[in-house]
Every structure is written in C-alpha cells, then in structure tokens.
Design a protein around this motif. Structure first.
Motif, PDB file in Angstrom:
ATOM      1  N   THR A 106       5.618  -1.310   1.784  1.00  0.00           N
ATOM      2  CA  THR A 106       4.635  -0.247   1.955  1.00  0.00           C
ATOM      3  C   THR A 106       5.334   1.093   2.021  1.00  0.00           C
ATOM      4  O   THR A 106       6.452   1.199   2.530  1.00  0.00           O
ATOM      5  N   ALA A 107       4.677   2.135   1.519  1.00  0.00           N
ATOM      6  CA  ALA A 107       5.231   3.491   1.591  1.00  0.00           C
ATOM      7  C   ALA A 107       4.198   4.425   2.207  1.00  0.00           C
ATOM      8  O   ALA A 107       3.004   4.339   1.895  1.00  0.00           O
ATOM      9  N   TYR A 108       4.664   5.309   3.071  1.00  0.00           N
ATOM     10  CA  TYR A 108       3.815   6.332   3.674  1.00  0.00           C
ATOM     11  C   TYR A 108       4.243   7.704   3.179  1.00  0.00           C
ATOM     12  O   TYR A 108       5.434   8.021   3.151  1.00  0.00           O
ATOM     13  N   LEU A 109       3.262   8.496   2.789  1.00  0.00           N
ATOM     14  CA  LEU A 109       3.475   9.878   2.367  1.00  0.00           C
ATOM     15  C   LEU A 109       2.914  10.794   3.424  1.00  0.00           C
ATOM     16  O   LEU A 109       1.870  10.502   4.029  1.00  0.00           O
ATOM     17  N   TYR A 110       3.566  11.927   3.640  1.00  0.00           N
ATOM     18  CA  TYR A 110       3.073  12.910   4.607  1.00  0.00           C
ATOM     19  C   TYR A 110       2.422  14.060   3.866  1.00  0.00           C
ATOM     20  O   TYR A 110       2.967  14.572   2.880  1.00  0.00           O
ATOM     21  N   GLN A 111       1.263  14.476   4.329  1.00  0.00           N
ATOM     22  CA  GLN A 111       0.492  15.502   3.635  1.00  0.00           C
ATOM     23  C   GLN A 111       1.365  16.691   3.250  1.00  0.00           C
ATOM     24  O   GLN A 111       2.155  17.193   4.035  1.00  0.00           O
ATOM     25  N   GLY A 112       1.197  17.130   2.005  1.00  0.00           N
ATOM     26  CA  GLY A 112       1.933  18.284   1.514  1.00  0.00           C
ATOM     27  C   GLY A 112       3.238  17.949   0.835  1.00  0.00           C
ATOM     28  O   GLY A 112       3.791  18.798   0.131  1.00  0.00           O
ATOM     29  N   GLU A 113       3.732  16.724   1.017  1.00  0.00           N
ATOM     30  CA  GLU A 113       4.995  16.416   0.325  1.00  0.00           C
ATOM     31  C   GLU A 113       4.761  16.330  -1.178  1.00  0.00           C
ATOM     32  O   GLU A 113       5.693  16.549  -1.963  1.00  0.00           O
ATOM     33  N   GLU A 114       3.512  16.033  -1.585  1.00  0.00           N
ATOM     34  CA  GLU A 114       3.222  16.025  -3.021  1.00  0.00           C
ATOM     35  C   GLU A 114       3.214  17.430  -3.603  1.00  0.00           C
ATOM     36  O   GLU A 114       3.164  17.603  -4.828  1.00  0.00           O
ATOM     37  N   PHE A 115       3.285  18.452  -2.748  1.00  0.00           N
ATOM     38  CA  PHE A 115       3.425  19.843  -3.193  1.00  0.00           C
ATOM     39  C   PHE A 115       4.869  20.342  -3.040  1.00  0.00           C
ATOM     40  O   PHE A 115       5.157  21.507  -3.323  1.00  0.00           O
ATOM     41  N   ALA A 117       0.817  -1.216   0.000  1.00  0.00           N
ATOM     42  CA  ALA A 117       0.000   0.000   0.000  1.00  0.00           C
ATOM     43  C   ALA A 117       0.849   1.262   0.000  1.00  0.00           C
ATOM     44  O   ALA A 117       1.973   1.290   0.511  1.00  0.00           O
ATOM     45  N   VAL A 118       0.273   2.316  -0.567  1.00  0.00           N
ATOM     46  CA  VAL A 118       0.778   3.672  -0.387  1.00  0.00           C
ATOM     47  C   VAL A 118      -0.240   4.393   0.483  1.00  0.00           C
ATOM     48  O   VAL A 118      -1.409   4.535   0.105  1.00  0.00           O
ATOM     49  N   VAL A 119       0.200   4.799   1.654  1.00  0.00           N
ATOM     50  CA  VAL A 119      -0.687   5.377   2.656  1.00  0.00           C
ATOM     51  C   VAL A 119      -0.335   6.855   2.830  1.00  0.00           C
ATOM     52  O   VAL A 119       0.835   7.214   2.949  1.00  0.00           O
ATOM     53  N   ALA A 139      -7.841  10.551  -4.044  1.00  0.00           N
ATOM     54  CA  ALA A 139      -8.128   9.488  -5.002  1.00  0.00           C
ATOM     55  C   ALA A 139      -7.355   9.706  -6.299  1.00  0.00           C
ATOM     56  O   ALA A 139      -6.798   8.755  -6.876  1.00  0.00           O
ATOM     57  N   ARG A 140      -7.300  10.952  -6.758  1.00  0.00           N
ATOM     58  CA  ARG A 140      -6.570  11.234  -7.992  1.00  0.00           C
ATOM     59  C   ARG A 140      -5.067  11.058  -7.790  1.00  0.00           C
ATOM     60  O   ARG A 140      -4.356  10.638  -8.710  1.00  0.00           O
ATOM     61  N   LEU A 141      -4.595  11.355  -6.596  1.00  0.00           N
ATOM     62  CA  LEU A 141      -3.178  11.131  -6.309  1.00  0.00           C
ATOM     63  C   LEU A 141      -2.839   9.655  -6.465  1.00  0.00           C
ATOM     64  O   LEU A 141      -1.749   9.303  -6.937  1.00  0.00           O
ATOM     65  N   GLY A 142      -3.768   8.797  -6.071  1.00  0.00           N
ATOM     66  CA  GLY A 142      -3.571   7.367  -6.274  1.00  0.00           C
ATOM     67  C   GLY A 142      -3.197   6.589  -5.031  1.00  0.00           C
ATOM     68  O   GLY A 142      -2.665   5.486  -5.139  1.00  0.00           O
ATOM     69  N   VAL A 143      -3.499   7.131  -3.841  1.00  0.00           N
ATOM     70  CA  VAL A 143      -3.141   6.430  -2.610  1.00  0.00           C
ATOM     71  C   VAL A 143      -4.150   5.328  -2.321  1.00  0.00           C
ATOM     72  O   VAL A 143      -5.299   5.363  -2.761  1.00  0.00           O
ATOM     73  N   ASP A 144      -3.695   4.342  -1.562  1.00  0.00           N
ATOM     74  CA  ASP A 144      -4.542   3.205  -1.199  1.00  0.00           C
ATOM     75  C   ASP A 144      -5.257   3.406   0.127  1.00  0.00           C
ATOM     76  O   ASP A 144      -6.280   2.758   0.382  1.00  0.00           O
ATOM     77  N   ALA A 145      -4.710   4.258   0.972  1.00  0.00           N
ATOM     78  CA  ALA A 145      -5.278   4.441   2.312  1.00  0.00           C
ATOM     79  C   ALA A 145      -4.833   5.787   2.856  1.00  0.00           C
ATOM     80  O   ALA A 145      -3.879   6.401   2.358  1.00  0.00           O
ATOM     81  N   ILE A 146      -5.538   6.230   3.878  1.00  0.00           N
ATOM     82  CA  ILE A 146      -5.108   7.400   4.641  1.00  0.00           C
ATOM     83  C   ILE A 146      -4.951   6.994   6.101  1.00  0.00           C
ATOM     84  O   ILE A 146      -5.637   6.097   6.586  1.00  0.00           O
ATOM     85  N   TRP A 147      -4.003   7.629   6.747  1.00  0.00           N
ATOM     86  CA  TRP A 147      -3.846   7.504   8.202  1.00  0.00           C
ATOM     87  C   TRP A 147      -4.129   8.889   8.775  1.00  0.00           C
ATOM     88  O   TRP A 147      -3.505   9.866   8.382  1.00  0.00           O
ATOM     89  N   ILE A 148      -5.084   8.941   9.703  1.00  0.00           N
ATOM     90  CA  ILE A 148      -5.495  10.205  10.300  1.00  0.00           C
ATOM     91  C   ILE A 148      -4.893  10.314  11.698  1.00  0.00           C
ATOM     92  O   ILE A 148      -5.129   9.459  12.557  1.00  0.00           O
ATOM     93  N   ASN A 149      -4.117  11.366  11.936  1.00  0.00           N
ATOM     94  CA  ASN A 149      -3.605  11.616  13.282  1.00  0.00           C
ATOM     95  C   ASN A 149      -4.770  11.805  14.253  1.00  0.00           C
ATOM     96  O   ASN A 149      -5.908  12.029  13.839  1.00  0.00           O
ATOM     97  N   PRO A 150      -4.545  11.723  15.558  1.00  0.00           N
ATOM     98  CA  PRO A 150      -5.657  11.680  16.515  1.00  0.00           C
ATOM     99  C   PRO A 150      -6.709  12.766  16.294  1.00  0.00           C
ATOM    100  O   PRO A 150      -6.392  13.953  16.247  1.00  0.00           O
ATOM    101  N   TRP A 151      -7.962  12.320  16.174  1.00  0.00           N
ATOM    102  CA  TRP A 151      -9.081  13.242  15.980  1.00  0.00           C
ATOM    103  C   TRP A 151     -10.038  13.200  17.163  1.00  0.00           C
ATOM    104  O   TRP A 151     -11.173  13.632  17.084  1.00  0.00           O
ATOM    105  N   TYR A 152      -9.556  12.683  18.279  1.00  0.00           N
ATOM    106  CA  TYR A 152     -10.383  12.484  19.459  1.00  0.00           C
ATOM    107  C   TYR A 152     -10.478  13.765  20.298  1.00  0.00           C
ATOM    108  O   TYR A 152      -9.650  14.670  20.161  1.00  0.00           O
ATOM    109  N   PRO A 153     -11.461  13.839  21.205  1.00  0.00           N
ATOM    110  CA  PRO A 153     -11.495  14.963  22.146  1.00  0.00           C
ATOM    111  C   PRO A 153     -10.170  15.098  22.887  1.00  0.00           C
ATOM    112  O   PRO A 153      -9.610  14.117  23.386  1.00  0.00           O
TER     113      PRO A 153
END
Length: 556
Positions: free
Chosen positions: A376-385, A14-16, A46-60
């Motif tokens: 597996t490879a993980y991308l960090y948001q914004g590195e595609e920019f 996967a590319v996450v 979806a257009r970038l072509g990733v298989d999954a997203i990992w969301i940092n903590p979104w809890y209270p």
C-alpha cells in the motif's frame, strides 16, 4: 459502494490520499478548509486515481493540536461542517469508487471533552478521574511531578490541577491521556468505531497506536534502560496495546465488507512493528523507516527488504509513505545532501543548504520507487503538486503547540500544513471559495500564510503542463492499477532484486516489470530490449538514465 469477493482485500494494494482537512480546500470562504471544500475536489482525487482518502481529525476540537485534541468523537467540528455533510461526502466519494478512512485518537482527549471537565470537577479517586491518569505529586507537599516523563512536544508531561493532583499528557497540556485500564474508555472507543462504521466509513488510521498503554506504577524513565522500544518502555510499544487492537479487529470484521485499520506506530524495529499486523490485529501499519531512509541506494534497499520480510512473516502488506502532516515535505528533505542523515522534521533540516530543483527531481524519482513496491502507498495532499516545505512562516503565526512547548526552539509541523494552491492567479491561490459581502467577491486569508512560490505549484498551472509532477502522478497511478505485476493479486507479492551499477537499485516483479532507480550522481545505461513505461525525468541524449531518476520498464 457494493463490495464483491474480489475487492474485500482492496487495502492490500491501495493508494490512499491523506487529506489534512483544515488545509485542503475551503468551501465557504472563511480561510479554513472544510467538508464542503473536500467535496468540491473529489473529482480531482478521482482523476488522480487514488483508491481511498484518509481524513485527519474532523471532530469538534479547540484545535490546540490541529484537531488531535478531540472533544467529541461522534460529531463534526462546526468549522468543518456537520454530520449531514459528512454523510454526503461518504456517498459522493463512494459513488466515485473512493473509500474513506477517518482518524481515531485513542491516547488522549481534549481538555474540553465532557469527561475531562467532569474529572476536574470531581474529587481525587473518583470514577470520573479514573478515566484519565491523575496522580499525587512527589516531594513533601506533592509539588513535584509524579515521574520524570517529558511531553513529546517539549516540557514536562504532567500538569497540576487546583486540588494538587497532577494529570498526564504525553503531548500538549490540553491533551490529557486517557486511562486504558478503565473499562469505560475501552467501551467508549468501541462505540465510536461502530458509530462511523454504521455510517459507511471504510476504516481508521490509528493515531500513536504504540503509546496507549502505560506500565503500572508509572516508573521514571531511566537512561540506558528505556532507550529502545523493546516491550519494556513504560509507555511506548507495550504488549497491552495488542489486546485493544484484537477487540477492534473483531468489530471491524463484523461488518460487510470488513473495515480496515492503518497504524501510526513509530516503532523503529521492523519485527516489533509487524506484531501490530498479526492476523487478528490491524491490517496495515506505516513503514516509517522507509520515510526516514537516506537517499542512498544501500539505505533504501535495506529498509525496503526489512519491511517486506517482516510483514510477509505475518501475512501483511507493507505500507509506504514519503510525507505526511507530521514531517517536513519530502521535496525539501531530499533537497539536502543524503549524507546529512535521517532527519525528517523541519527542525532537523532547516539549517542545511537546500537545492529545491534537486529536491523536486529526487521527489519524482522517489515517488516512482514507492509506487513500484509491493503493498500500500499513502500520498500526502499537495505532493502531487510538488509542494516544498514552507520553512519561513513568521514566528508569530506558528500554530503548532511544539513551538510554545519547546520554549520557541522547535518550529514544529506547520510548514507541511500550509493550505494548498489550486489556482495561481486567485486570492489565496484558490484555496478559499469566494463569499459575497456588500456586492464584492471576498475570501478570507488562508489560516496559514502561503508563500509566493506556491503560484508555480498551483493545480491549474500543473494541469496545463504535460510534464508536471501532477501528470506524472496520474500516469503512475494509472499504470500501477493496470499492470498485472503491480495491481491486484501481485500487489503485496515478492520482488526480486536485480544486479545493477553501484549507486542504483533495480528490482523485478512478475510478470514483466522492472524498476531501475539511479541514486548515484552519474547516468547509467538501461537494460537492452526493455520498453519504457514511465520515467521520472527525461533520459540523456544517448538514452541513459540520469542521476536521481527512476524508470519503469516492461521486460520479458
């Protein structure tokens, strides 16, 4: 999303894409990223072509540590949305073929967690305090901390409460460590796993997976004795963590399709890291040694070879990453000379001369190197920019607890967490949706200031430039998915190193794929009769591969 026999092991290749939700996209115009903003950008992912997203903590959370101080693991921070919105996100992501991983934080709670509030209100020795690590202090009146442990963020790892006892916090003072010897803690985290798995979450990234278990008696750290994570450190990489992960794996495997984990375990020794990946434990763990490798051919090759060998020994794929929310963005790390060492935080590099043009060039090359590797490879948001680290956030605006805990000597991690630029000519570069007030279109400023240079990296500017790093990422992910040597059954298979000029890396994967990475300062010739699939920068006038450039070739 309906699972088939062919995609149960999707995570092996996967590319996450990592979403630091507070800084990804703001859907309601308040200056803070949220679930609505993430939903609005699913088509981008979806257009970038990733298989999954990992969301940092979104809890209270009171956000004393960017959400890693969790007050309630089974709800959504109202600043980000609510559970109904989260469930809508899961459906919409799955409709696009994108799986969703969440973050679980098992080492500590927030000091606003109901259990910790109960512990403070209870007496020493009470069941409420047994959920955490409370101890009497040393010295005649207990005025000294129970041991000499230091917080990861700086300063002592102990804080004294009103009745004289001390509680342990390996991170911020507002992040009390939980006691994994307490059965209630184990059962509560298992309940959290099931809560989110039942709602369709595909897996979890496990925060500080190597620091949960503490040595009985909590002995002092001894210089020269506890310098390594070898199983004898009093709180890092202790063998007891593996019992926890075996129980978690059993829960994950009880679902169809099975849920998955990726471990954040900063364990330098590849053999010990592989222990987390035994068949009855976690499926994947970040290979941080690759992230820390110097931009030098021998260092890169050694780290890649070691990770592949140790992971293969336990039947697990390697998991590669170049940037995340805890390290300086790799554009800025690679903008420094490679011989400066393996520093990976902004505090390691901020005083070193930087050439961001070189950083961008090397970042493009490093990305193609990573995406050509098995696993597996993980991308960090914004590195595609091609975003650089923001190294000059005004001190009064720094939010990372490291800044305060270190006595204003370490800037911390805010520079990689600055909100993303989506539109060059919009307020806050399009990060915040506009809200309506008094008939005017308004949006609150982004929660961290964005530098002017972000305009050149905005998504709309990248979209309009066919040679941009965004288009490189899209092309690379499309080829990775389609090429038989890179996707599917070949994803975590072997690579074979090829002879290549000094200062370069070359490896082949079957059938018919070769990657050549020029880490030297001079152009090198391409193999004869090879077809170029993708190159990170233009070739020279005579068709050679320039310095700091990677090419993918169809061979054979």
């Amino acid at each position: 999303m309906t699972a088939t026999a062919n995609d149960l092991d999707w995570w092996r290749d996967a590319v996450v894409y990592q979403v630091y939700i507070r800084s990804f996209a703001d859907g309601n115009g308040d200056g803070t990223g949220d679930v609505a903003g993430l939903r609005s950008k699913l088509d981008h992912l979806a257009r970038l072509g990733v298989d999954a997203i990992w969301i940092n903590p979104w809890y209270p959370s009171p956000l004393a540590d960017g959400g890693y101080d969790v007050a309630d693991y089974r709800a959504i921070n109202p600043s980000f949305g609510d559970t109904a919105e989260a469930e809508a996100l899961l459906r919409e992501a799955h409709d696009r073929g994108i799986r969703v991983l969440l973050d679980i934080v098992p080492n500590h709670h927030s000091d606003e967690h109901a259990w910790f509030r109960a512990a403070l209100a209870a007496a020493p020795g009470s069941p409420e305090r047994e959920r955490y690590i409370f101890r009497d202090g040393r010295g005649p009146n207990g005025e000294e901390p129970p041991n000499n442990w230091e917080s990861m963020f700086g300063g002592p790892a102990w804080t004294r409460v009103d009745d004289g006892q001390w509680y342990l916090h390996l991170f911020d003072v507002r992040q009390p460590d939980v006691n994994w010897d307490a059965q209630e803690i184990r059962e509560d985290f298992e309940t959290t796993l099931r809560f989110w798995f039942d709602r369709g979450v595909d897996g979890f990234r496990v925060d500080v997976a190597n620091s949960m278990i503490k040595e009985p008696g909590l002995p002092d750290l001894v210089e020269g004795v506890n310098d390594e994570q070898d199983g004898n450190h009093p709180y890092l990489d202790r063998d007891g963590v593996h019992d926890v992960f075996r129980s978690w794996r059993a829960i994950a495997d009880s679902y169809h399709p099975p849920r998955v984990f990726v471990a954040e375990a900063w364990v330098p020794d590849a053999e010990r890291l592989a222990r987390y990946l035994r068949p009855d434990e976690l499926q994947t763990a970040f290979s941080f040694n690759f992230l820390r490798a110097a931009w030098l051919a021998p260092d890169l090759r050694d780290n890649i070879s070691e990770a592949l060998a140790e992971n293969a020994a336990v039947g697990a794929p390697a998991t590669w990453v170049l940037s995340n929310h805890d390290v300086a963005r790799h554009v800025s790390r690679l903008a420094r000379k490679p011989e400066t060492g393996r520093g990976y935080t902004v505090d390691d590099i901020i005083d070193l001369p930087a050439d961001l043009d070189t950083g961008i060039r090397r970042a493009r090359a490093a990305t193609l190197l990573m995406l050509a590797l098995p696993g597996t490879a993980y991308l960090y948001q914004g590195e595609e920019f091609g975003l650089p680290e923001v190294e000059d956030i005004p001190e009064e605006l720094l939010d990372d607890p490291t800044w305060e805990r270190s006595g204003h000597t370490r800037r911390g991690r805010d520079g990689c967490r600055v909100p993303l630029p989506w539109a060059a000519d919009e307020p806050s570069f399009g990060f915040s949706a506009r809200s309506r007030s008094a008939g005017a279109a308004l949006a609150a400023p982004a929660w961290l200031p964005q530098p002017d240079v972000f305009a050149a990296h905005a998504a709309d500017r990248m979209e309009s430039d066919p040679d941009s790093i965004l288009h490189l990422y899209r092309d690379a992910l499309a080829i990775r998915r389609a090429h038989p040597a890179l996707g599917g059954d070949a994803s975590d298979g072997e690579l074979s190193w090829q002879d290549s000029p000094e200062g370069t890396l070359a490896f082949a994967r079957e059938p018919g794929f070769t990657a050549l990475v020029n880490v030297s300062s001079s152009p090198v010739s391409l193999p004869e009769d090879a077809e170029i699939l993708l190159v990170s920068a233009p070739l020279t006038a005579n068709g050679s591969l320039p310095a700091d450039t990677t090419v993918w070739l169809r061979t054979g």
